[in-house]
Design a protein around this motif. Structure first.
Motif, PDB file in Angstrom:
ATOM      1  N   ASN A  47       2.631   1.951  -9.058  1.00 62.16           N
ATOM      2  CA  ASN A  47       1.761   0.785  -9.057  1.00 62.16           C
ATOM      3  C   ASN A  47       2.515  -0.473  -9.447  1.00 62.16           C
ATOM      4  N   GLY A  95       2.781   1.878  -3.286  1.00 62.23           N
ATOM      5  CA  GLY A  95       1.834   2.389  -4.271  1.00 62.23           C
ATOM      6  C   GLY A  95       1.036   3.561  -3.734  1.00 62.23           C
ATOM      7  N   LEU A 102       0.827  -1.208   0.000  1.00 58.28           N
ATOM      8  CA  LEU A 102       0.000   0.000   0.000  1.00 58.28           C
ATOM      9  C   LEU A 102       0.863   1.260   0.000  1.00 58.28           C
ATOM     10  N   PHE A 130      -0.747   6.472  -6.065  1.00 55.93           N
ATOM     11  CA  PHE A 130      -1.237   5.451  -6.981  1.00 55.93           C
ATOM     12  C   PHE A 130      -1.551   5.987  -8.371  1.00 55.93           C
TER      13      PHE A 130
END
Lengths: 694, 535
Positions: free
Chosen positions: A163, A154, A151, A157
């Motif tokens: 990503n 990324g 999390l 994002f």
């Protein structure tokens, strides 16, 4: 108390995460940071009480039943012993400081509650990992930190590169997890339990026994340890499964400091140390650990010498230092491995946060070719990073207690490796070579960043800053639009191959020192980087002190090896010092004295340079061998397998027959239901007939 | 009668049936309300059922039994054990969610739609409660008729093809299973399932019977290579249809294995374990790779279902407690998670009317609540510890490791591939920048949608953190199945040889991948113990 330490960060993560926008930035930050400081304040007394010898053994606090199946019992429970205590202070201290640092670093970000929630969630998972009393809970923490890492890598994002890096990190780690899971299966099969103390107690009895695996028979403990070690390799980015770590630098810099330097990546080392009595049973497994660690240590250091991105240099440095920890464990010097983990956490977090401060000052430029001459503009950052560099390169005088943190731990590792002999000798020589490279790339980083003339004019980020945010602050939109930044980084990377002469000049840009919330953690970590070795070496690696301290844990402490490591020849003791000085000298010659050397060198040894710059082409290899074929085979199975074979000769073939046979398909949907019902009824009729006539 | 004093199982079946009839003669709005009320009432009854289910050590295996002879040997015989209880709980839990999920998206022939769902609920509960062989058969097969209707009438463009495929696959299996059932009833002289579960059929005949049942269950599961109906059925079905299909109907195959194949034909099960292992190993790798390249959200999740169901089958045929309990937990977890994933797809399909993954992107920005829930279900599908699917996958893989390390290794690669395709899906839908105007205009979850997804999320976490609630009712029943299979069981290939062997005996079973071979080549010796055997 331990429950508060572990679960408070979870609570904070839930509040900040679910509250998010409704809660607002400042409350979310206060809740998470406050929780971490409380956890940290509660952790140090535990650590100190273990240092003082306050506990004969560790203790276990049960929380709840988790998973029971037959003789398989896994509880949620919190184990506290000397080993846990070390990890507790490392995790909570670095995490608390990183939380604080992020107040400044993420100040412009529109998504702060989410960021802080992830950080706290990570801390919770990491604490669950180190307090595990059974392998399953360790795996829970293991995967939990993996999730948080995914999390946070990324986090921005919108950026395609972030990503991709996040997915890569998760999937590569899962390869290691495959080994971990298989290791747990094998452990349960052999020991009929997954409780760590029970396994460790029973492990020595397994010497000489064999187990079937994939049709062959192997030594039981070798199979189990190597399977578990595959897990450790994934999490700790060891050679072969290391490719995710450099990419993970896509995450915000505080994340790199906390997760990808100080804590999560050391989980593999922790696991090997936690299970050290198991590894001690299998010589083969220990040899593998030693070789893998030594190879990683050397490999990553070579790559680190050529990287242009300041974070990538530190990332490879981390990878390399983890290699040291592993081969220390491999030769049986678990105390030294844990000590290096401990000191490394401070100086590497310091280096990363320092790098973050530089990046902050340089408007998110990460390419060191566009730095230069920064020491006068950001002096505190400069001095703290200097301390970190002195620590990582292991500056100190052999035979005395004058030295920075890395001096104590790294020298102890090298000496133990030499004293252990066998594969340890191999590890020693690779380790010394890596120390030379470490010194070189660390000083290269310092010289490129802080010395020489400013080369800022060539940076697009700086150009941006000067033109767009003319007049106000220096860091206006960088966080808001990370999407714009992805491609430019890649462009730089490509430029790197073209050897453009750097443009000197400031372009009218004025870097600012970071705010105090960022500087304070740097200063605190500096204290750790300078004094942690001196202050704690007695407890971690000293033959008597270590025996006493580690006694209250599961760690296998080899007193004889630690004695022997003090008796190594003088040249062994001085070689780390010699290579450290050499590395410094070479870096000084190449980046301060004769700045045209690097270009000449790269032109002269073009192939070698490309090989190192491209990280030994691991990514290219894996793409060609795993990623592309996976998609190609998937497409083949789908088109040629499912559609081309199964459907073609199965239902579609039948359909063709039916159509050719009698145009029944006209009635279609209802037709099928009717015919289906008819078949069913016929069957029922037969059943009933049988039932009645019987 | 039972601990409640009224025939709760029949009531749970009668309620939806009455509701279905009422719906048929109601307006759309009333039908929705009736369906919701009825399914909620059934959920309440389900909770009562679970709470009053006796899990004590001396509890009878079959509880809430009802018996009413109809004619001949044909009887209205009902009763549940812990395994059935869990599947009934899953069914009644998902039904109100399905009704709510169809609240707005179904506008065509609403009364009939609701009636079909309610009728299906009756039949699904019937499958899990029937204690008479033929009663089971009726529910098992008839349950598919409403599903055909749901796909065929309220489905997508290619609904005819999909329902046709579904039909063809199911037909063959059903016919064979029916023949086998007739033979069994004649041979054993009873149609009572508990009696049959203890009946020892001749091992030679067992093979044929096993294959006949396998033909039916393998299709329902679905196992490779008879899985190709599933992606099409899912793609064409309306959202709630997919939820029930993935959530409950697929579990009928697994339930069939655990209720019929394993206890009734233990020798044949051991004999054919290699077949199940082989097909499952292929399925894990094959369908995971296929899922990786899908560009249709529903197809991707459908293929992932096949891979997950393969973990169920290896667990079932591990012949030990952990394997079967794990298989049950995967079924329950998958029922929740894949149902939730289909609902997540439905949420955005309702907004943009396309299932094409590339049409989306950046939903984390304008639909943050959706992104959080979708992430949770994605992670559960990946099998992250702390979520429902981890518990099941872990146990069944650990169980099968004791039978064969090869099967365990190949099946465990599913955790790598699963992470790859699910995270790739999530990235393409929720991450990235918000570039498309129509995507930007999509509103976040409304209250109804949160009400649908939040209970599933809670259940997923509950199951992951405290699975004991779900394992405890099933424990004794699984133990009974394991005990029944114990004599037929093969020793695993991973067994431990203690002591200091002079020369490690290298086995010739290399690359074979089944416990069978390990047994054939293993030299029995005094120092050998079969570690980890279920007791």
């Amino acid at each position: 108390m331990i429950q508060i330490i572990v679960f408070l960060p979870l609570l904070a993560a839930i509040i900040a995460g679910l509250g998010n926008k409704a809660l607002g930035n400042v409350p979310a930050k206060i809740v998470t940071t406050g929780a971490l400081f409380i956890s940290c304040a509660l952790s140090w007394p535990i650590f100190i009480s273990f240092l003082m010898g306050g506990h004969e053994e560790g203790f276990v606090v049960p929380v709840m039943t988790w998973l029971n199946s037959d003789s398989f019992n896994a509880m949620w429970e919190l184990r506290v012993d000397a080993l846990t205590a070390v990890m507790l202070v490392v995790i909570t201290s670095v995490s608390a400081l990183v939380h604080l640092y992020s107040w400044g670093y993420m100040d412009e970000d529109p998504d702060q509650p989410r960021f802080f929630a992830y950080l706290s969630l990570f801390t919770f998972a990491m604490l669950m990992l180190v307090t595990a009393n059974n392998l399953l809970q360790m795996f829970f923490g293991w995967e939990g930190v993996g999730l948080a890492s995914y999390l946070l890598i990324g986090f921005w994002f919108r950026k395609p590169s972030a990503n991709a890096a996040a997915i890569k990190a998760f999937v590569v780690n899962r390869v290691g997890d495959l080994g971990f899971m298989m290791g747990i299966f094998a452990t349960y099969l052999v020991f009929d339990t997954i409780s760590i103390p029970e396994i460790l107690a029973a492990a020595p009895n397994m010497a000489g026994s064999t187990i079937g695996f994939l049709g062959y028979r192997f030594e039981t403990m070798t199979v189990i340890c190597l399977l578990l070690f595959i897990g450790a390799m994934g999490k700790s980015a060891q050679l072969g499964l290391h490719t995710w770590l450099p990419d993970a630098m896509e995450g915000p810099t505080p994340v790199s400091a906390l997760i990808h330097a100080a804590t999560m990546v050391t989980a593999g080392v922790f696991m090997v140390c936690r299970l050290s009595p198991m590894f001690e049973v299998s010589e083969t497994a220990l040899h593998v650990v030693t070789y893998v660690g030594a190879a990683t240590c050397f490999f990553a250091a070579t790559v680190g010498t050529t990287q242009q991105d300041i974070k990538k240099v530190i990332a490879y440095s981390t990878c390399s230092q983890l290699g040291y920890m592993f081969f220390a464990a491999g030769v049986g010097a678990y105390g030294a491995a844990m000590f290096h983990l401990f000191t490394h956490a401070f100086f590497k977090a310091l280096l990363f946060l320092g790098a973050g401060s530089v990046i902050h000052a340089m408007h998110h430029e990460q390419d060191m070719r566009y730095y230069g001459g920064l020491r006068r503009h950001i002096p505190i950052t400069f001095w703290t990073m200097m301390a970190g560099t002195l620590a990582i390169t292991g500056v100190g005088i052999p035979g005395t207690l004058f030295g920075f943190a890395g001096f104590f731990s790294k020298d102890s590792i090298l000496e133990s490796a030499f004293a252990a002999g066998g594969p340890g000798t191999f590890a020693f020589f690779l380790g010394v070579t890596a120390a030379l490279l470490t010194s070189f790339y660390s000083w290269r980083l310092v010289f490129l960043t802080f010395y020489g003339q400013p080369r800022w004019a060539g940076s697009e980020h700086i150009q941006h800053a000067v033109h767009d945010t003319h007049g106000h602050g220096h860091d206006d939109h960088a966080h808001d639009a990370p999407a714009d930044e992805g491609p430019t980084h890649d462009d730089h990377a490509h430029d790197a191959r073209g050897h453009h002469a750097p443009v000197t000049g400031t372009a009218g840009y004025h870097p600012h020192e970071s705010p105090w919330v960022m500087l304070l953690p740097l200063v605190v970590l500096t204290v750790g980087a300078v004094f942690a070795g001196f202050a704690f070496h007695h407890f971690f690696i000293d033959a008597e002190g270590g025996e006493h301290f580690w006694h209250a844990s599961t760690l296998f402490f080899d007193e004889h090896l630690m004695h022997a490591s003090h008796e190594v020849p003088l040249w062994v003791k001085w070689s780390p010092f010699a290579v450290m000085a050499t590395g410094l000298l070479v870096a000084w010659l190449a980046y301060i004295k004769n700045t045209d050397w690097p270009a000449k060198f790269t032109a002269q040894f073009y192939v070698l340079y490309q090989f190192l710059l491209n990280k030994w082409y691991f990514d290219e290899l894996y793409n060609a061998v795993f990623v592309k074929p996976a998609f190609a085979i998937g497409r083949f199975f789908w088109k040629a397998g499912d559609e081309g074979t199964i459907d073609r000769f199965g239902p579609n073939g039948l359909a063709a027959l039916v159509v050719a046979g009698g145009k029944v398909t006209r009635r279609l949907q209802s037709g099928y239901v009717y015919s289906y019902a008819l078949v069913m009824l016929l069957g029922l009729a037969a059943a009933i007939t049988w039932a009645i006539t019987r | 009668m039972n601990q409640l004093g009224f025939p709760i199982l029949s009531l749970m079946m009668a309620l939806p049936l009455a509701g279905a009839l009422a719906c048929l003669w109601s307006s759309a709005a009333t039908a929705r309300l009736i369906a919701l009320a009825i399914t909620l009432a059934d959920l309440a009854l389900g909770i009562v059922l679970w709470l009053s289910f006796d899990q004590g050590a001396s509890a009878p295996q079959w509880q809430f039994t009802e018996y009413a002879p109809i004619f001949g040997r044909f009887a209205w015989a009902m009763g549940i054990d812990g395994i059935a209880l869990m599947l009934i709980a899953l069914t009644v839990f998902l039904m109100p969610i399905c009704i709510l999920a169809s609240w707005e998206s179904v506008q065509k022939r609403v009364s009939e739609y609701m009636a079909a769902f309610l009728f299906m609920e009756t039949l699904m509960i019937g499958v899990f409660t029937a204690q008479d062989l033929f009663l089971f058969y009726i529910f098992f097969e008839a349950g598919l008729i409403p599903m055909y209707l749901i796909i065929g009438i309220w489905g997508g463009v290619n609904r005819i093809y999909a329902s046709y495929k579904f039909f063809l696959y199911t037909l063959l299996g059903s016919v064979l299973m029916l023949i086998a059932m007739l033979w069994m009833a004649r041979e054993a002289g009873t149609t009572d399932i508990p009696t049959l579960m203890a009946y020892n059929f001749d091992p030679k005949v067992q093979s044929w019977l096993w294959l006949a049942f396998f033909a039916s269950f393998a299709v329902k599961m679905p196992m490779w290579p008879v899985h190709t109906w599933l992606p099409d059925a899912h793609v064409q079905a309306p959202t709630a249809g997919s939820v029930i299909l993935a959530g409950v109907l697929l579990k009928m195959g697994g339930y069939g294995f655990i209720r019929f194949s394993l206890p009734m034909f233990p020798d044949a099960s051991a004999q054919f374990a290699w077949l199940v292992y082989g097909l499952s190993m292929v399925a894990v790798v094959y369908t995971s790779l296929v899922a990786l390249v899908q560009n249709d959200m529903k197809k991707l999740i459908a293929y992932s279902s096949v891979a997950h169901m393969a973990i169920v089958t290896v667990g079932l045929f591990a012949f030990n407690q952990a394997g079967i309990e794990g298989a049950m937990m995967v079924m329950l977890g998958h029922g929740l998670v894949s149902g939730a994933l289909f609902l997540c797809v439905g949420v955005i399909y309702d907004r943009l009317h396309t299932r094409e993954i590339d049409r989306y992107g950046g939903l984390s920005i304008n639909m943050p609540k959706y992104a959080v829930l979708f992430l949770l279900f994605t992670m559960a599908s990946v099998g992250l510890p702390g979520t429902s699917n981890f518990v099941g996958e872990f146990l069944s893989l650990m169980g099968v490791y004791q039978a064969s390390s090869w099967v365990a290794l190949v099946s465990t690669t599913g955790i790598i591939l699963g992470a790859a395709y699910m995270l790739y899906l999530y990235r393409r839908i929720c991450y990235g920048d918000l570039t498309k105007d129509d995507v930007r205009a999509m509103p976040d979850l409304n209250a109804r949608e949160i009400a649908i997804l939040a209970p599933i999320a809670a259940a997923v976490l509950w199951m992951g953190v405290y699975p004991e609630s779900f394992l405890a009712p099933m424990r004794a029943d699984v133990r009974a199945v394991v005990a029944r299979m114990e004599p037929a069981k093969h020793p695993g290939d991973a067994h431990l040889t203690a002591g200091k062997p002079a020369a490690p005996a290298t086995h010739g079973a290399h690359g074979a991948g089944h416990g069978e071979q390990g047994a054939a080549t293993h030299e029995p010796s005094a120092t050998t113990e079969h570690a980890g055997e279920a007791h």
